[in-house]
Every structure is written in structure tokens, then in C-alpha cells.
Write an enzyme that holds these catalytic residues in place. Structure first.
Site, PDB file in Angstrom:
ATOM      1  N   TYR A  56      52.445  32.549  31.756  1.00 21.62           N
ATOM      2  CA  TYR A  56      52.340  33.263  33.033  1.00 21.62           C
ATOM      3  C   TYR A  56      52.935  34.665  32.927  1.00 21.62           C
ATOM      4  O   TYR A  56      54.153  34.828  32.764  1.00 21.62           O
ATOM      5  CB  TYR A  56      53.041  32.486  34.146  1.00 21.62           C
ATOM      6  N   HIS A 120      50.332  22.589  27.879  1.00 22.85           N
ATOM      7  CA  HIS A 120      49.657  23.432  28.864  1.00 22.85           C
ATOM      8  C   HIS A 120      48.139  23.519  28.657  1.00 22.85           C
ATOM      9  O   HIS A 120      47.680  23.895  27.589  1.00 22.85           O
ATOM     10  CB  HIS A 120      50.256  24.845  28.770  1.00 22.85           C
TER      11      HIS A 120
HETATM   12  N1  LIG Z   1      47.223  24.506  34.119  1.00 21.64           N
HETATM   13  C1  LIG Z   1      48.353  24.478  34.777  1.00 21.64           C
HETATM   14  O1  LIG Z   1      49.335  23.942  34.301  1.00 21.64           O
HETATM   15  C2  LIG Z   1      48.435  25.134  36.121  1.00 21.64           C
HETATM   16  C3  LIG Z   1      47.329  25.789  36.650  1.00 21.64           C
HETATM   17  C4  LIG Z   1      47.466  26.379  37.908  1.00 21.64           C
HETATM   18  C5  LIG Z   1      48.685  26.335  38.574  1.00 21.64           C
HETATM   19  N2  LIG Z   1      49.756  25.718  38.014  1.00 21.64           N
HETATM   20  C6  LIG Z   1      51.078  25.695  38.692  1.00 21.64           C
HETATM   21  O2  LIG Z   1      50.889  25.647  40.081  1.00 21.64           O
HETATM   22  C7  LIG Z   1      51.516  26.764  40.697  1.00 21.64           C
HETATM   23  C8  LIG Z   1      50.763  27.186  41.924  1.00 21.64           C
HETATM   24  O3  LIG Z   1      49.487  27.682  41.586  1.00 21.64           O
HETATM   25  P1  LIG Z   1      49.024  29.166  41.920  1.00 21.64           P
HETATM   26  O4  LIG Z   1      50.183  29.990  42.293  1.00 21.64           O
HETATM   27  O5  LIG Z   1      48.191  29.627  40.793  1.00 21.64           O
HETATM   28  O6  LIG Z   1      48.025  28.924  43.138  1.00 21.64           O
HETATM   29  P2  LIG Z   1      48.225  28.575  44.703  1.00 21.64           P
HETATM   30  O7  LIG Z   1      49.576  28.044  44.950  1.00 21.64           O
HETATM   31  O8  LIG Z   1      47.075  27.737  45.073  1.00 21.64           O
HETATM   32  O9  LIG Z   1      48.016  30.001  45.386  1.00 21.64           O
HETATM   33  C9  LIG Z   1      48.822  31.095  45.130  1.00 21.64           C
HETATM   34  C10 LIG Z   1      48.313  32.248  45.952  1.00 21.64           C
HETATM   35  O10 LIG Z   1      48.479  31.922  47.334  1.00 21.64           O
HETATM   36  C11 LIG Z   1      49.239  32.934  47.976  1.00 21.64           C
HETATM   37  N3  LIG Z   1      50.071  32.292  49.008  1.00 21.64           N
HETATM   38  C12 LIG Z   1      51.069  31.384  48.834  1.00 21.64           C
HETATM   39  N4  LIG Z   1      51.591  31.041  50.023  1.00 21.64           N
HETATM   40  C13 LIG Z   1      50.905  31.728  50.967  1.00 21.64           C
HETATM   41  C14 LIG Z   1      50.979  31.817  52.376  1.00 21.64           C
HETATM   42  N5  LIG Z   1      51.882  31.120  53.070  1.00 21.64           N
HETATM   43  N6  LIG Z   1      50.124  32.636  53.024  1.00 21.64           N
HETATM   44  C15 LIG Z   1      49.210  33.343  52.342  1.00 21.64           C
HETATM   45  N7  LIG Z   1      49.086  33.322  50.996  1.00 21.64           N
HETATM   46  C16 LIG Z   1      49.932  32.523  50.316  1.00 21.64           C
HETATM   47  C17 LIG Z   1      50.013  33.627  46.892  1.00 21.64           C
HETATM   48  O11 LIG Z   1      50.263  34.984  47.213  1.00 21.64           O
HETATM   49  P3  LIG Z   1      51.738  35.557  47.554  1.00 21.64           P
HETATM   50  O12 LIG Z   1      52.488  35.618  46.268  1.00 21.64           O
HETATM   51  O13 LIG Z   1      51.442  36.895  48.122  1.00 21.64           O
HETATM   52  O14 LIG Z   1      52.342  34.613  48.542  1.00 21.64           O
HETATM   53  C18 LIG Z   1      49.052  33.548  45.713  1.00 21.64           C
HETATM   54  O15 LIG Z   1      48.120  34.604  45.790  1.00 21.64           O
HETATM   55  C19 LIG Z   1      51.587  27.821  39.587  1.00 21.64           C
HETATM   56  O16 LIG Z   1      52.611  28.762  39.848  1.00 21.64           O
HETATM   57  C20 LIG Z   1      51.889  26.962  38.399  1.00 21.64           C
HETATM   58  O17 LIG Z   1      53.258  26.659  38.378  1.00 21.64           O
HETATM   59  C21 LIG Z   1      49.641  25.094  36.801  1.00 21.64           C
END
Ligand SMILES: NC(=O)c1ccc[n+]([C@@H]2O[C@H](COP(=O)([O-])OP(=O)(O)OC[C@H]3O[C@@H](n4cnc5c(N)ncnc54)[C@H](OP(=O)(O)O)[C@@H]3O)[C@@H](O)[C@H]2O)c1
Length: 316
Positions: A56, A120
Site C-alpha cells: 500500500y 497478499h
Molecule cells: N487484497 C487485500 O488484502 C485487500 C484488498 C482491498 C482492501 N483490503 C483492506 O481493506 C481496507 C479497506 O479497503 P479500501 O480502503 O480499499 O476500500 P473501502 O473501505 O471500501 O473504501 C475506501 C474509500 O472510501 C472512502 N470512505 C471511507 N469512509 C467514508 C465515509 N464515511 N464517507 C465517504 N467516503 C468514505 C475513503 O476515502 P477517505 O479516505 O476520504 O475517507 C476511500 O476513498 C484496506 O485499507 C485494506 O486494509 C485488503
């Protein structure tokens, strides 16, 4: 924040966990101060499970998370990171790379142990190497106490389930597959949970697809899926609700019955973290969900493995 058991790990995980990928500036530029504020807010409200990876922001997220956790008593939070993915198209599940990666993660995170270490995005890597080298190396490190539990992450649910059961891993993290738009993780999660494997549902906002601002340009969802989600967002706006609220509440209120221990949401904003925490305590609007279900039906469960878009992860 309510906590539940993460499989048989012995870890009590908050039902809302923080994904720190966003601290690596993958959605928008993020300062160390923003990282500190978001992490502090999370901790103040019991969101004390943090998921990150060397990939990341190409190590930026781990460094930022480590900085934000400096001085916080180590036993007061749970830290999950990953090995094996080091670039958009760079995987290495060799013993040497696994060991080196953990050493580097420990330094960046400012700790001497990792609670949950995960291989991962397994579907893109060399599975033979994963089974013959990375997993045995992680089990050795588990014996020495450097890592406490071993898991796998990815998008391919069939592969995650098969490997998790065969290799008796402790946790599985899937992403974008238990959301308003894609509900395929449920069956798999229930079986994994019954087998004692802790299930983490990452990306309840489907990596930005289920936000007012919509998906980032690199998002792999097909245009038809993106359009349907835009229509859902417009509907929510007309009803005076943020689409992210309904999306998060859907994931949270349905998690337990699906055997999902925690929902891992990503944000680099203190304000959004606070909204997410407050939304946990408010009920899901069932009438609105019904209207959303009608709009989403034509693209329900259409992930980028079914209908690829133009984004990066769709192409192997
Ligand atoms: N293959 C894997 O292992 C894998 C793949 C994907 C994800 N993950 C894990 O899951 C975590 C979460 O996934 P993600 O961050 O990619 O996707 P997500 O949680 O589905 O979405 C993140 C997005 O949503 C926004 N957001 C969050 N809260 C919000 C709110 N209350 N209102 C409006 N927008 C909001 C964030 O922007 P802001 O920063 O502006 O709030 C960001 O743009 C990752 O950090 C990672 O740890 C793992």
C-alpha cells in the site's frame, strides 16, 4: 465498539476495523498529521484492529501507520500486515522475501511482533511457492513469536476457501465481495467460520465505488456496475442519506449471520472515521435498502472476474 472472536485466534476484534491502505495515499494525498488524527480517532472509539501491507503506497502506508501508533501501548491494538505483494505486478512468496518483508514491516511499524500476517492477493502469485515456502516460513516465525497468526487475502473466493481449508490458516480476508453490490462472500464466509477460520470483510465501500465521489480511475469495476452504483448514490441523496452510510450499515448488520467477524473500512479522514463509527450504532433503513436492491439487481454479484472493467486489478 462491540467485539467478537476472530475465528480461533483468541483475538477479540472490533466489528469495525480500520484498513490503512488509504494512509499510503492510494485514493488521495494523505499527510502524517491526517494519518495520526484518523488512527487516534479510531483508537478513542475502540477501533483497534489495523490492517496494512507493504504494497500500500509502496511502504508509505506502513510507515504512516507506524508513525501514528508511536507511543500507543502495543497490547492495546491488533496489527495485521501482509507479505508477498510488493508492486502492482510484483509477487514473491519465497522464504527469503517473506523473512525480509517481515523484518522491514516490523521496522516501519515500530513493533517487535505482528498479530496477523497474511499472504497478499494469493491468486496472482505462485501458489506452489506460497504453499512450499511462504506458509512454512510464517509457521516457523509463529513458533518464535514474531508473528502470532497466519492468514491469506484475495479476491478469488473459491481459491481462498480451498487454500484456507487445505493449509489450515487462521484468517481469510476477502474484499469487495460482501457489499451492497456484490454478496458472494456470504456462503464462503459461513463455511470458513464454521471451520474455525476468522473471516474479515474488507472494502465495504467497494474501494470507493459506494461513495458519493464514486470509484477512483484505477477501479476495476465495469462501467455498467459503476453506473448502477452512481444511480444508487443519487437515490440515497434524494432520500437525504450518504450512500456510504447504507453501504457500511449493510455490511455491518449482516456480518454476524454470514460468519464475518469484522468489516475492514479504509479512510484517511478523521471526520469520515467518526461518521463510520456513528453509523455502526444507527439502524439500517430497510425501506431504502429495498429500493437499492431493485436498482442494483441487474449488476448484483457482477465483480470484475465476471465482467472486467478498465482498472488495474482486472488484468492479471
Ligand atoms: N487484497 C487485500 O488484502 C485487500 C484488498 C482491498 C482492501 N483490503 C483492506 O481493506 C481496507 C479497506 O479497503 P479500501 O480502503 O480499499 O476500500 P473501502 O473501505 O471500501 O473504501 C475506501 C474509500 O472510501 C472512502 N470512505 C471511507 N469512509 C467514508 C465515509 N464515511 N464517507 C465517504 N467516503 C468514505 C475513503 O476515502 P477517505 O479516505 O476520504 O475517507 C476511500 O476513498 C484496506 O485499507 C485494506 O486494509 C485488503
Amino acid at each position: 465498539m462491540k467485539t467478537v472472536a476472530l475465528g480461533r485466534t483468541g483475538i477479540q476484534v472490533p466489528v469495525l476495523a480500520m484498513g490503512a491502505a488509504s494512509l499510503g495515499s492510494i485514493y488521495h494525498p494523505v499527510s502524517q498529521q491526517q494519518a495520526n488524527d484518523t488512527v487516534t480517532t479510531a483508537l478513542e472509539h475502540g477501533v483497534n484492529y489495523f490492517d496494512v501491507a507493504p504494497y500500500y503506497g509502496l511502504t508509505k502506508a506502513e510507515t504512516a501507520l507506524g508513525g501514528a501508533l508511536k507511543g500507543v501501548p502495543r497490547a492495546s491494538y491488533t496489527l495485521a500486515t501482509k507479505v508477498g505483494r510488493y508492486g502492482d505486478s510484483q509477487w514473491d512468496f519465497s522464504r527469503e522475501a517473506t523473512l525480509r518483508s517481515i523484518d522491514e514491516s516490523l521496522a516501519r511499524l515500530g513493533t517487535d511482533y505482528i498479530d496477523v500476517i497474511q499472504c497478499h492477493d494469493i491468486e496472482y502469485g505462485d501458489l506452489h511457492q506460497l504453499v512450499e515456502e511462504a506458509l512454512p516460513m510464517l509457521r516457523e516465525l509463529q513458533q518464535s513469536g514474531l508473528v502470532r497468526h497466519v492468514g491469506i487475502t484475495g479476491y478469488d473466493l473459491a481459491l481462498l476457501e480451498k487454500l484456507a481449508v487445505e493449509q489450515k490458516v487462521d484468517t481469510v480476508m476477502a474484499y469487495c465481495t460482501w457489499t451492497l453490490q456484490d454478496r458472494r462472500l456470504g456462503d464462503v464466509a459461513r463455511r470458513l467460520n464454521q471451520a474455525g477460520i476468522g473471516v474479515l470483510n474488507a472494502s465495504p465501500l467497494s474501494m470507493g465505488l459506494l461513495t458519493r465521489g464514486g470509484a477512483p480511475t484505477w477501479h476495476p469495476a465495469h462501467e455498467d456496475v459503476q453506473n448502477a452504483c452512481r444511480a444508487v448514490s443519487a437515490l440515497c441523496d434524494r432520500e437525504g442519506v450518504n450512500i456510504s452510510q447504507v453501504a457500511l450499515q449493510f455490511a455491518l448488520t449482516t456480518a454476524a449471520e454470514q460468519g464475518i467477524a469484522t468489516t475492514v473500512i479504509g479512510t484517511a479522514s478523521k471526520e469520515n472515521m467518526l461518521d463510520n463509527i456513528h453509523w455502526c450504532e444507527q439502524p439500517l433503513d430497510a425501506a431504502l435498502l429495498q429500493k437499492i436492491d431493485e436498482l442494483i439487481a441487474p449488476v448484483l454479484n457482477i465483480g470484475w472476474d465476471v465482467l472486467p472493467g478498465n482498472g488495474g486489478k482486472a488484468q492479471k
